[in-house]
Design an enzyme around this catalytic site. Structure first.
Site, PDB file in Angstrom:
ATOM      1  N   CYS A   8       0.869  -1.189   0.000  1.00  0.00           N
ATOM      2  CA  CYS A   8       0.000   0.000   0.000  1.00  0.00           C
ATOM      3  C   CYS A   8       0.900   1.231   0.000  1.00  0.00           C
ATOM      4  O   CYS A   8       2.078   1.137  -0.370  1.00  0.00           O
ATOM      5  CB  CYS A   8      -0.973  -0.020   1.175  1.00  0.00           C
ATOM      6  SG  CYS A   8      -0.184   0.034   2.804  1.00  0.00           S
ATOM      7  N   ASN A  11       2.271   1.459   4.360  1.00  0.00           N
ATOM      8  CA  ASN A  11       2.583   0.185   5.054  1.00  0.00           C
ATOM      9  C   ASN A  11       2.291   0.279   6.547  1.00  0.00           C
ATOM     10  O   ASN A  11       2.965  -0.347   7.366  1.00  0.00           O
ATOM     11  CB  ASN A  11       4.037  -0.254   4.789  1.00  0.00           C
ATOM     12  CG  ASN A  11       4.354  -1.697   5.182  1.00  0.00           C
ATOM     13  OD1 ASN A  11       5.492  -2.013   5.508  1.00  0.00           O
ATOM     14  ND2 ASN A  11       3.379  -2.581   5.171  1.00  0.00           N
ATOM     15  N   CYS A  13      -1.415   0.818   7.409  1.00  0.00           N
ATOM     16  CA  CYS A  13      -2.857   0.529   7.551  1.00  0.00           C
ATOM     17  C   CYS A  13      -3.264  -0.710   6.742  1.00  0.00           C
ATOM     18  O   CYS A  13      -3.488  -1.781   7.309  1.00  0.00           O
ATOM     19  CB  CYS A  13      -3.710   1.716   7.121  1.00  0.00           C
ATOM     20  SG  CYS A  13      -3.432   3.221   8.088  1.00  0.00           S
ATOM     21  N   ARG A  14      -3.354  -0.580   5.423  1.00  0.00           N
ATOM     22  CA  ARG A  14      -3.948  -1.648   4.612  1.00  0.00           C
ATOM     23  C   ARG A  14      -3.046  -2.860   4.442  1.00  0.00           C
ATOM     24  O   ARG A  14      -3.469  -3.996   4.686  1.00  0.00           O
ATOM     25  CB  ARG A  14      -4.354  -1.092   3.232  1.00  0.00           C
ATOM     26  CG  ARG A  14      -5.483  -0.073   3.318  1.00  0.00           C
ATOM     27  CD  ARG A  14      -5.615   0.703   2.019  1.00  0.00           C
ATOM     28  NE  ARG A  14      -4.462   1.571   1.804  1.00  0.00           N
ATOM     29  CZ  ARG A  14      -4.249   2.291   0.717  1.00  0.00           C
ATOM     30  NH1 ARG A  14      -5.115   2.216  -0.280  1.00  0.00           N
ATOM     31  NH2 ARG A  14      -3.194   3.063   0.619  1.00  0.00           N
ATOM     32  N   SER A  15      -1.800  -2.641   3.982  1.00  0.00           N
ATOM     33  CA  SER A  15      -0.956  -3.827   3.709  1.00  0.00           C
ATOM     34  C   SER A  15      -0.554  -4.579   4.977  1.00  0.00           C
ATOM     35  O   SER A  15      -0.495  -5.816   4.940  1.00  0.00           O
ATOM     36  CB  SER A  15       0.246  -3.486   2.816  1.00  0.00           C
ATOM     37  OG  SER A  15       1.107  -2.561   3.406  1.00  0.00           O
ATOM     38  N   ASP A 125      -7.952   3.883   1.024  1.00  0.00           N
ATOM     39  CA  ASP A 125      -7.035   4.376   2.056  1.00  0.00           C
ATOM     40  C   ASP A 125      -7.861   4.884   3.240  1.00  0.00           C
ATOM     41  O   ASP A 125      -8.629   5.834   3.096  1.00  0.00           O
ATOM     42  CB  ASP A 125      -6.215   5.509   1.419  1.00  0.00           C
ATOM     43  CG  ASP A 125      -5.282   6.180   2.395  1.00  0.00           C
ATOM     44  OD1 ASP A 125      -5.301   5.848   3.595  1.00  0.00           O
ATOM     45  OD2 ASP A 125      -4.517   7.051   1.943  1.00  0.00           O
TER      46      ASP A 125
HETATM   47  P1  4NP Z   1      -1.779   2.839   4.098  1.00  0.00           P
HETATM   48  O1  4NP Z   1      -2.454   4.185   4.666  1.00  0.00           O
HETATM   49  O2  4NP Z   1      -1.249   3.173   2.727  1.00  0.00           O
HETATM   50  O3  4NP Z   1      -2.915   1.896   4.054  1.00  0.00           O
HETATM   51  O4  4NP Z   1      -0.688   2.447   5.077  1.00  0.00           O
HETATM   52  C1  4NP Z   1      -1.808   5.408   4.753  1.00  0.00           C
HETATM   53  C2  4NP Z   1      -0.959   5.668   5.807  1.00  0.00           C
HETATM   54  C3  4NP Z   1      -0.373   6.907   5.928  1.00  0.00           C
HETATM   55  C4  4NP Z   1      -0.608   7.871   4.980  1.00  0.00           C
HETATM   56  C5  4NP Z   1      -1.455   7.607   3.919  1.00  0.00           C
HETATM   57  C6  4NP Z   1      -2.043   6.365   3.798  1.00  0.00           C
HETATM   58  N1  4NP Z   1      -0.005   9.149   5.117  1.00  0.00           N
HETATM   59  O5  4NP Z   1      -0.424  10.081   4.385  1.00  0.00           O
HETATM   60  O6  4NP Z   1       0.886   9.329   5.966  1.00  0.00           O
END
Ligand code: 4NP
Length: 155
Positions: A8, A11, A13-15, A125
């Site tokens: 993702c 790294n 939240c989703r992955s 996201d």
């Molecule tokens: P992820 O979510 O891609 O599922 O880990 C996010 C985590 C942090 C951010 C964006 C998406 N950020 O903008 O810091």
């Protein structure tokens, strides 16, 4: 041995949610000697950090554990290490396609292509969402993990 990498943006939240859930599923089915699991982010923003506390809490309510995971950034070497590289959304996928070496012969695609009970193609996201966004991620990830396992163990 099949090696699976979930990717993702951050790294955190989703992955990692997919990583923790799929790794446990593989262990529970006694397949840990046949399938390995990892996750990474396309960005360098959260390297070394554990998953977002909201992801940890939402997963915990369903009996999944994510707190041991640590964020890292995807690298070109991951295409030599992994057979199946799965993106959470189209933006992650286009970043991975830009990194993909010409000699990679594995599977690069969207994780939700393996979901049986949801028609969405992307795991949204949840970073700027409330708790319901994290619960929705879990619904999508649990569904796609089941489909992915079936795909990997098909004769
Ligand atoms: P992820 O979510 O891609 O599922 O880990 C996010 C985590 C942090 C951010 C964006 C998406 N950020 O903008 O810091």
């Amino acid at each position: 041995m099949k090696k699976v990498l979930f990717v993702c943006l951050g790294n955190i939240c989703r992955s990692p949610t997919a990583h923790g859930i799929f790794e446990q599923l593989v262990q529970d089915r006694g397949l840990a000697n046949r399938i390995t699991v990892d996750s990474a982010g396309t960005s360098a923003w959260h390297i070394g950090k554990g998953p977002d506390s909201r992801s940890i809490q939402a997963a915990k309510k369903r009996g999944h554990h994510l707190e041991h995971l640590r964020a890292r950034q995807v690298t070109v070497d991951d295409f030599d290490e992994f057979d199946v590289i799965l993106a959470m959304d189209n933006s992650n996928l286009s970043d991975l396609e830009a990194l993909r070496p010409a000699h990679f012969t594995g599977h690069l695609g969207l994780f939700l292509a393996f979901a049986k009970n949801h028609s969405e193609s992307e795991v949204p996201d949840p970073y700027h969402d409330g708790e319901e966004g994290f619960v929705h991620v879990l619904d999508l990830v649990e569904d796609a993990c089941d489909g992915l396992l079936q795909y990997l163990i098909e004769p």
